[in-house]
Each structure stands twice: as structure tokens, then as C-alpha cells.
Design a protein around this motif. Structure first.
Motif, PDB file in Angstrom:
ATOM      1  N   GLY A  64      -3.158   4.592  -9.972  1.00 51.74           N
ATOM      2  CA  GLY A  64      -2.776   3.763  -8.836  1.00 51.74           C
ATOM      3  C   GLY A  64      -3.562   2.490  -8.676  1.00 51.74           C
ATOM      4  O   GLY A  64      -3.004   1.429  -8.377  1.00 51.74           O
ATOM      5  N   GLN A 117       0.813  -1.220   0.000  1.00 48.89           N
ATOM      6  CA  GLN A 117       0.000   0.000   0.000  1.00 48.89           C
ATOM      7  C   GLN A 117       0.851   1.276   0.000  1.00 48.89           C
ATOM      8  O   GLN A 117       0.416   2.324   0.496  1.00 48.89           O
ATOM      9  CB  GLN A 117      -0.951   0.019   1.206  1.00 48.89           C
ATOM     10  CG  GLN A 117      -1.858  -1.202   1.323  1.00 48.89           C
ATOM     11  CD  GLN A 117      -2.773  -1.346   0.102  1.00 48.89           C
ATOM     12  OE1 GLN A 117      -3.370  -0.387  -0.358  1.00 48.89           O
ATOM     13  NE2 GLN A 117      -2.881  -2.570  -0.411  1.00 48.89           N
ATOM     14  N   ALA A 118       2.047   1.202  -0.574  1.00 51.78           N
ATOM     15  CA  ALA A 118       2.886   2.389  -0.681  1.00 51.78           C
ATOM     16  C   ALA A 118       2.284   3.353  -1.696  1.00 51.78           C
ATOM     17  O   ALA A 118       1.545   2.938  -2.600  1.00 51.78           O
ATOM     18  CB  ALA A 118       4.299   2.002  -1.109  1.00 51.78           C
ATOM     19  N   ASP A 119       2.617   4.612  -1.584  1.00 53.35           N
ATOM     20  CA  ASP A 119       2.092   5.591  -2.545  1.00 53.35           C
ATOM     21  C   ASP A 119       2.853   5.495  -3.859  1.00 53.35           C
ATOM     22  O   ASP A 119       3.935   4.894  -3.936  1.00 53.35           O
ATOM     23  CB  ASP A 119       2.191   7.011  -1.971  1.00 53.35           C
ATOM     24  CG  ASP A 119       3.635   7.382  -1.636  1.00 53.35           C
ATOM     25  OD1 ASP A 119       4.385   7.755  -2.541  1.00 53.35           O
ATOM     26  OD2 ASP A 119       4.010   7.255  -0.454  1.00 53.35           O
ATOM     27  N   ASN A 120       2.292   6.102  -4.919  1.00 52.55           N
ATOM     28  CA  ASN A 120       2.860   5.986  -6.259  1.00 52.55           C
ATOM     29  C   ASN A 120       4.287   6.515  -6.350  1.00 52.55           C
ATOM     30  O   ASN A 120       5.129   5.946  -7.053  1.00 52.55           O
ATOM     31  CB  ASN A 120       1.970   6.729  -7.266  1.00 52.55           C
ATOM     32  CG  ASN A 120       0.746   5.921  -7.649  1.00 52.55           C
ATOM     33  OD1 ASN A 120       0.344   5.025  -6.912  1.00 52.55           O
ATOM     34  ND2 ASN A 120       0.156   6.236  -8.794  1.00 52.55           N
ATOM     35  N   GLN A 121       4.566   7.593  -5.656  1.00 54.08           N
ATOM     36  CA  GLN A 121       5.909   8.166  -5.701  1.00 54.08           C
ATOM     37  C   GLN A 121       6.936   7.191  -5.137  1.00 54.08           C
ATOM     38  O   GLN A 121       8.022   7.018  -5.696  1.00 54.08           O
ATOM     39  CB  GLN A 121       5.949   9.485  -4.922  1.00 54.08           C
ATOM     40  CG  GLN A 121       7.293  10.193  -5.005  1.00 54.08           C
ATOM     41  CD  GLN A 121       7.298  11.524  -4.278  1.00 54.08           C
ATOM     42  OE1 GLN A 121       6.289  11.920  -3.704  1.00 54.08           O
ATOM     43  NE2 GLN A 121       8.420  12.217  -4.289  1.00 54.08           N
ATOM     44  N   THR A 122       6.601   6.533  -4.063  1.00 54.22           N
ATOM     45  CA  THR A 122       7.503   5.556  -3.458  1.00 54.22           C
ATOM     46  C   THR A 122       7.699   4.355  -4.377  1.00 54.22           C
ATOM     47  O   THR A 122       8.810   3.834  -4.512  1.00 54.22           O
ATOM     48  CB  THR A 122       6.951   5.075  -2.103  1.00 54.22           C
ATOM     49  OG1 THR A 122       6.786   6.200  -1.238  1.00 54.22           O
ATOM     50  CG2 THR A 122       7.885   4.073  -1.452  1.00 54.22           C
TER      51      THR A 122
END
Length: 236
Positions: A176, A46-51
Motif C-alpha cells: 500500500g 486514502q482509500a484502502d487497497n481493496q477499494t
């Protein structure tokens, strides 16, 4: 009566492709599988797109450098061994030319030539380039299979970058909520194409070539997705 001409090098043997094909296939396969799996682990957590994109980019750079370094060290070691053997052979030829000529003739006798013809062939080859004759027929070193460290390093790094760029580009283009399915779908398609192309180029079975890389790719993606899922649950 016309004179016929023959092209003695008309065949295009697949072994001529072995050095660069091995590095390219291994590099692209590693790039696709490792970076896709890495990104899927982050997506499952569930990491964000940037990560996720940053992880993919870091994996691309680190993997390409690792592939280049590994191939260079490995192939350079092979080249060092070849050069050491050639140096020993050059010394032996200079030290005992006649013995080395008899040794070469004995090799040809073992391959089926008569002793008289083997002596003649050895005499003529030793008169032209004795080291080349021994390198080829005693040591088994041929020009098309000689170790080329820089070529192997650059080929591996470039192929890895191309393979790793596919899941990274997918992450940049898809929203995402489509990332997980999109990266898996792109990876499976790319592996099928890569495995089929490698098998076709090498003259092997296309179905076996595709299935080999596909199975290992699926296992890698499943393992990292499971780890990412567990990490995400625990982190929450």
C-alpha cells in the motif's frame, strides 16, 4: 538474356496499418491513462487497497465496453455511408453506363492522362468491374481503408484492457505505501513505450510521439490526484 520478375506489391506501406494502429494506440493509451488516473484519485483519498483495486477493475471493464461501443458505432456509421454511396453509384452505372464511363475518363484526364488514353483506360476498367473502378477513382474507397466496425471494436476493447491492466496489476503486486509512486512510475514508463512504438510504427518522430502521450497522461494523473486528495481531506 534472363527474364526479370518484379514484385508489384513488394513495398510495405505504413498506411496499411492505419485502421488497426489507430484503434490499438487510442485504446491502450485510454486504458493506461484513465485507469491509472482513477486509481490515483482513490489512492490520494486514502482509500484502502481493496477499494482501489475494485475501482481499477470497474474502470477496466466499463472503459473496454465503452471503447468497443464507441468504435463500433463510429466505424459502422462510416461503413453505412460507404455502402450508401456505392449503391448510388451502382444505380447510376446501370442507368447510364456511357455517361459514367465518360465521367471516369474525365477523372483520368484531370490526373494527367491524354484524352485518348483516358478513354481507353476507362473503357477497359468499366468492362472488367465498373463499380470497383468508380469506387476507387471517383469515391476514393480502397480496400485497405474500408471501414471494419467489428475489427475496430474488438481492437479498441482489447487494447484498452491491456493498457488498463498495467496499473491494476501494479496495485495487486505492490504494498500500500508504494502504490502512489508505483502507479505513477508504471504509467509514465508505459506511456513512453506506447508513444514511441506508435510513432516508430507510423514513421513519425519517436520523441514527439512519446512526449505527446506523456504530457496528457501527467495532466490527467495530476487532476485526479488533486481531486482525490481534496476528497480525502474533506472526508476526514
Amino acid at each position: 538474356m534472363g527474364t526479370e520478375s518484379f514484385d508489384l506489391h513488394g513495398e510495405h506501406h505504413r498506411i496499411n496499418r492505419n485502421s488497426w494502429l489507430r484503434a490499438a494506440v487510442m485504446g491502450a493509451n485510454d486504458g493506461i491513462v484513465s485507469v491509472s488516473s482513477l486509481m490515483l484519485g482513490f489512492i490520494a483519498s486514502q482509500a484502502d487497497n481493496q477499494t482501489i483495486v475494485l475501482a481499477g477493475l470497474a474502470g477496466l471493464v466499463a472503459g473496454a465496453m465503452s471503447m468497443a461501443a464507441g468504435e463500433y458505432v463510429s466505424v459502422q456509421s462510416q461503413k453505412d455511408t460507404e455502402q450508401a454511396d456505392l449503391a448510388i453509384e451502382a444505380h447510376e452505372i446501370k442507368k447510364n453506363f456511357e455517361f459514367e464511363k465518360r465521367e471516369l475518363a474525365a477523372i483520368y484526364v484531370e490526373r494527367g492522362l491524354s484524352p485518348a488514353l483516358a478513354d481507353q483506360v476507362a473503357h477497359e476498367l468499366m468492362a472488367k468491374d465498373p463499380l470497383a473502378a468508380h469506387a476507387r477513382d471517383e469515391l476514393g474507397l480502397h480496400e485497405i481503408t474500408r471501414a471494419r466496425p467489428l475489427q475496430a471494436a474488438f481492437s479498441s476493447a482489447a487494447a484498452f484492457s491491456v493498457g488498463a491492466g498495467m496499473p491494476l496489476l501494479t496495485a495487486l503486486l505492490l504494498p500500500g505505501h508504494w502504490l502512489f509512486v508505483g502507479v505513477i512510475g508504471m504509467t509514465l514508463l508505459a506511456l513512453i513505450i506506447l508513444g514511441s512504438l506508435a510513432a516508430w510504427t507510423g514513421g513519425a518522430s519517436i520523441s514527439r510521439g512519446a512526449s505527446r502521450v506523456l504530457v496528457w497522461g501527467i495532466l490527467a494523473m495530476a487532476a485526479t490526484s488533486a481531486i482525490g486528495h481534496l476528497f480525502g481531506i474533506n472526508a476526514g
